[in-house]
Design an enzyme around this catalytic site. Structure first.
Site, short mmCIF file in Angstrom:
data_model
loop_
_atom_site.label_atom_id
_atom_site.label_comp_id
_atom_site.label_asym_id
_atom_site.label_seq_id
_atom_site.Cartn_x
_atom_site.Cartn_y
_atom_site.Cartn_z
N CYS A 99 2.81 2.12 0.55
CA CYS A 99 1.52 1.62 0.12
C CYS A 99 0.71 1.16 1.33
O CYS A 99 -0.45 1.53 1.50
CB CYS A 99 1.71 0.47 -0.87
SG CYS A 99 0.16 -0.11 -1.63
N CYS A 100 1.34 0.38 2.19
CA CYS A 100 0.69 -0.06 3.42
C CYS A 100 0.28 1.13 4.26
O CYS A 100 -0.77 1.15 4.90
CB CYS A 100 1.63 -0.93 4.26
SG CYS A 100 1.80 -2.62 3.66
N CYS A 156 -3.16 -8.09 0.88
CA CYS A 156 -3.54 -7.58 -0.42
C CYS A 156 -3.01 -8.51 -1.51
O CYS A 156 -1.93 -9.09 -1.37
CB CYS A 156 -2.96 -6.18 -0.62
SG CYS A 156 -3.63 -5.00 0.56
N CYS A 171 3.03 -4.82 8.19
CA CYS A 171 2.54 -3.75 7.33
C CYS A 171 2.65 -2.38 7.99
O CYS A 171 2.61 -1.36 7.34
CB CYS A 171 1.09 -4.00 6.93
SG CYS A 171 -0.02 -4.04 8.35
#
Lengths: 427, 552
Positions: free
Chosen positions: A134-135, A216, A242
């Site tokens: 996702c990062c 986030c 991240c």
């Protein structure tokens, strides 16, 4: 993988020019702008990299400090904000607040490649199953594309934030010959807050609610009193960065996976800023690398002039006497155990730590196994690069089989205690 | 005797727990056999031909009746009712089960015993004179220093993965009964010109496939610096001993290749850093440990001579036992008794559970509860009143250990050989048994006198054949077990290594070959007072070679 949206919003410059940077020498830069003076660091960076410097900001809890400095140097410096699509609404408001307050004129928003989102995160829940990926698609990829055009970029990272960042200098040369500038590297938590107060900077709306490091929304939680400020990020996961910053050792940036955390130190597995020496490396310019004793001895002047943080690799058969007077040059000493039955490293470690009083990190590399680690510790080795899975588990569980009473005074801590008979001490 | 305090007990208990966990992880497959092997070896556990073998340490050969009883109990419960006493003053059990090892170690810990560092490439059990603290020719009792060395060497983190095993032996007496010149380090008590007692340090001795006599590295190290000096030697060895070839990894090879002067200089350099540091041994500590070894409450007795001649008429066997199995004691009216574990036709060094228990009873009753294991694989009752000898002898007759052959031709050293050992090329015990039977006749043994035969089943020389007056080495040639014969070895202060006389013999021919050597000696000796080794030194090997192979 190019990201159309990022490219579209990036003022792409001509190719960066790394050579002058390299020649200037990161080491001397760091020497000239040691500690504290963040604005001066930033000014210096702008001088070295005219029109070739960008700022990356999360617009998080502490971002105001760096952006305030930017505004003092040049309000037109490009400031990139990664709009991941997963931010708190308060963060997006805060971007506007700071822009107005500081008068920044060049804030550029980077968004993920829609094709990536469609392919890897169609339901928007990738953060839940695979936060690394996702990062990667929301931060690393868009930023990499944008940064292609810059010779250097400025980050707000600070040493105190996590253990992995404890070696952070003001200026770093990355693996692809870019410069990273960290004006706040030496700022402490207290100093950051004092700066905000002194300059009357607007607070992130979530800060007062207990968020100390804000990323986030799905992956950020409140940090308790006394916790590592970044402990609220990716809580419960073995993840600390991240990916966009994970090349402070010069390695290629990539998503962090648990198996990358190979260095056991201070009770936890952490990212290892050092990499292994490989044939063909240049002793004059390698960074975060353990240089073998034989290579060091053959290239002593070059290594001593190397501006980067480097370590020393001591293998069986190496005479530690030969490097005694230069030990202070090295940020880390790796004792190599090519096979766990080769006990020469124990003697080397004791001499380096006890006799020569080396104060830096001493780590064991090679065939590092659970049943020898207690012996290594007694000989002064405090960090371990572990590949053997059961050993890793035993260390994580704190379940090493060991005899923790002993007869001999060995290492720095085992001087005989007055309350015990000669030669004895319990851990 | 040394008594564990809470700290010692804690350490041994922790070690049992640690090894139990290692066994568990091995059984669970978390560690490979390669990874497990050094761990089990450092806890005395070997994998032999037929089963695991557990070697239990008897530190400097000293134990109490309670400890020997426990060894008997372990042999009965977990083994086949016997144990084998070794040339390093330890005991081996040949048939334990891996799953029982943690329990056995627990039982040992309950009587202050362990198997720590009885194997592996680390500092092994420290051995010494079996008559320490009793012998009339003693300069000092070496056991307090031996105990301090035991503690220093136990789980020493720097020296658990040495190039190869490391053996230390000490002698506190003028006559060396501990073979110190054939150890990695040999320590000989000595008095310097100023009258101070200290230690001669010998280094680089050893047997195995390259027998070498130790060299004097330092003529006088005082007690207070002994640990620092030994740590210096060990560090030089750990750093520079060869690791490329298992057979060249002992310190003797390092000393041999680099020369004693070079090694001495390296050790001195290291010593200059270590000396005077935390390893300096305070007199207080030496006194504190020494107190454990204080002489027992001896009675004031008149020195009484036994009329051996008269006893011989009444009971010739008893007379022979008196002649051979007693050693002069420091105190009038006392002697040390060697309990020969070499009955005619028996396996040298073996004792059953019942025999161990009976000897433990004798020690408790007649020897202040103390026992010794000798490197010649016998047991010793160190402090016995002369008046109690008949009662002791009677009991020994009952258990079959009354052979009056200590130091004679049938008091042989033999390794376990191909009957047990995974390394062996040939059997040794059957050879010892055959020789024992051949020379069983008491008159014949008396006629031969002091003659040490030592038998090894392979080149590793656990049976010390190199230092036997007559040595026998089992080898394997083209699928046949052959035995090479050496003559002229000596493990004492007049150290020498035996010469190989020629080609080997098949097992059936060995007894006759040995008999020809013995006959040659008897024919050529100057008088009965000239022992075999002296005659050999005077005559050279030729007559013996001729006896074996003729003059062709």
């Amino acid at each position: 993988m190019a990201t159309v949206s990022a490219v579209a919003s990036s003022p792409l410059h001509s190719a960066h020019k790394p050579d002058p940077l390299r020649q200037l020498g990161i080491m001397s830069l760091n020497g000239m702008f040691d500690e504290m003076d963040g604005v001066a660091v930033l000014k210096q960076a702008k001088e070295i990299l005219p029109d070739d410097l960008a700022i990356v900001s999360s617009f998080g809890a502490d971002s105001a400090v760096l952006l305030h400095m930017v505004a003092q140097v040049d309000v037109a410096l490009p400031v990139y904000f990664l709009e991941t699509g997963k931010h708190f609404a308060e963060t997006l408001t805060y971007v506007e607040t700071l822009k107005q307050h500081l008068g920044l004129t060049n804030i550029i928003t980077l968004v993920p490649d829609p094709k990536d989102l469609a392919r890897f995160d169609p339901n928007g829940d990738l953060w839940e199953n695979d936060p690394d990926s996702c990062c990667h698609i929301r931060k690393t990829e868009p930023l990499d594309a944008a940064m292609e055009g810059y010779g250097g970029w400025v980050t707000g990272r600070k040493r105190y934030q996590t253990k992995e960042r404890g070696v952070l200098p003001h200026f770093e040369l990355t693996s692809d010959d870019r410069i990273k500038v960290n004006p706040l590297a030496y700022f402490s938590d207290v100093e950051v807050n004092a700066y905000k107060l002194k300059h009357g900077l607007p607070e992130h709306p979530l800060f007062a609610k207990g968020y100390k490091s804000i990323g986030c929304a799905p992956c950020t939680t409140i940090v308790a009193e006394g916790e590592d400020p970044r402990a609220g990020r990716w809580r419960g996961l073995n993840k600390k960065e991240c990916g966009i910053h994970f090349d402070f050792n010069g390695a290629i940036a990539k998503p962090m996976a648990a198996e990358d955390l190979t260095l056991f130190k201070d009770g936890a597995f952490i990212a290892d800023p050092f990499r292994v020496w490989t044939e063909g490396d240049d002793p004059a310019s390698v960074r975060y690398t353990h240089i073998p004793v034989t290579v060091f001895l053959a290239n002593r002047d070059a290594v001593l002039a190397n501006p980067h943080p480097v370590g020393l690799l001591v293998s069986p058969g190496d005479r530690v006497e030969d490097v005694e007077k230069d030990l202070g040059r090295f940020a880390s000493v790796a004792i190599n155990f090519p096979g766990f039955t080769d006990g020469r490293g124990y003697s080397s470690a004791r001499m380096i730590v006890e006799r020569y009083g080396y104060k830096g990190e001493v780590r064991a590399v090679g065939d590092v196994l659970a049943d020898q680690i207690p012996l290594m510790r007694r000989c002064g080795i405090e960090a371990f690069v572990v590949k053997h899975e059961p050993t890793r588990k035993a260390l994580e569980a704190g379940a090493l089989a060991t005899v923790d009473v002993f007869y001999q005074p060995v290492g720095k801590t085992e001087v005989p205690l007055g309350t015990r008979p000669f030669l004895r001490r319990a851990v | 005797m040394y008594k564990y305090d809470e700290y010692d007990q804690q350490m041994v208990d922790a070690r049992v727990a640690e090894f139990s966990d290692q066994v568990r992880r091995r059984l669970a497959g978390e560690i490979t056999e390669d990874q497990f092997k050094p761990l089990r070896l450092m806890n005395g556990l070997y994998l032999q031909l037929h089963a695991y073998m557990l070697r239990v340490a008897v530190p400097y050969g000293t134990m109490s009746s309670k400890q020997l009883r426990m060894l008997g109990h372990i042999a009965r419960t977990y083994d086949r009712n016997y144990g084998h006493f070794t040339t390093r003053q330890n005991i081996q059990f040949n048939w334990p089960k891996l799953r029982d090892i943690p329990k056995i170690l627990e039982l040992l810990a309950s009587v202050e015993m362990h198997a720590i560092q009885t194997s592996g490439n680390c500092i092994r059990n420290i051995t010494t004179d079996q008559f320490a603290g009793a012998a009339a020719d003693e300069i000092l009792d070496p056991r307090p220093v031996a105990e301090i060395l035991r503690q220093w060497s136990s789980l020493h983190p720097e020296f658990l993965y040495l190039p190869r095993k490391f053996k230390i032996a000490m002698s506190g007496a003028t006559h060396d009964r501990a073979a110190i010149r054939f150890h990695d380090i040999g320590l000989q008590a000595t008095t310097n010109a100023e009258g101070e007692i200290g230690w001669e340090v010998w280094v680089g001795g050893g047997l195995g496939r390259t027998p070498i006599i130790g060299k004097l590295i330092n003529p006088h190290v005082p007690h207070e610096h002994l640990l620092a000096y030994l740590e210096s030697i060990l560090r030089v060895y750990n750093r520079y001993g060869r690791r490329d070839n298992k057979y060249k990894a002992r310190i003797k090879i390092l000393v041999h290749e680099e020369g004693i002067d070079n090694i001495r200089a390296q050790v001195e350099e290291e010593f200059s850093h270590v000396k005077g540091g935390v390893l300096t041994l305070p007199q207080d500590e030496l006194d504190r440990i020494g107190a454990y070894f204080a002489a027992p409450a001896f009675e004031r007795l008149n020195s009484s001579a036994i009329d051996v001649a008269r006893e011989k008429i009444i009971n010739p066997s008893y007379g022979r036992w008196l002649d051979n199995n007693l050693n002069a004691h420091q105190r009038p009216g006392y002697v040390s008794v060697t309990v020969s574990l070499k009955p005619i036709g028996g396996a040298p060094g073996d004792a059953t559970s019942e025999q161990m228990e009976a000897i433990a009873d004798l020690a408790e009753r007649y020897s202040f509860d103390e026992l010794r294991v000798s490197h010649e694989q016998n047991l010793v009752l160190p402090h016995v009143k002369i008046a109690d000898l008949p009662a002791i002898y009677e009991k020994l007759v009952e258990i079959g250990f009354a052979e009056g052959n200590a130091g004679l031709i049938t008091d042989m050293i033999a390794c376990p050989g191909l009957d047990f050992c995974a390394l062996a090329n040939a059997r040794s015990i059957p050879i010892a048994q055959e020789l024992s039977r051949k020379f069983a006749a008491p008159e014949r043994q008396k006629q031969i006198g002091d003659l040490k035969i030592k038998i090894s089943g392979c080149i590793n020389a656990c049976g010390h054949h190199h230092v036997g007056h007559i040595g026998i080495l089992g080898v394997e040639k083209k699928g046949t077990e052959l035995y090479q014969i050496t003559v002229g070895g000596d493990a004492t202060e007049q150290a020498s290594i035996g010469d190989i006389l020629g080609h080997g013999f098949v097992a059936e021919d060995v007894p006759d070959a040995i008999e020809r050597l013995v006959d040659t000696y008897i024919a050529r000796r100057e008088s009965e007072a000239e022992p075999f080794i002296a005659a050999f030194r005077r005559l050279g090997k030729e007559p013996f070679k001729e006896a074996l192979y003729g003059n062709g």
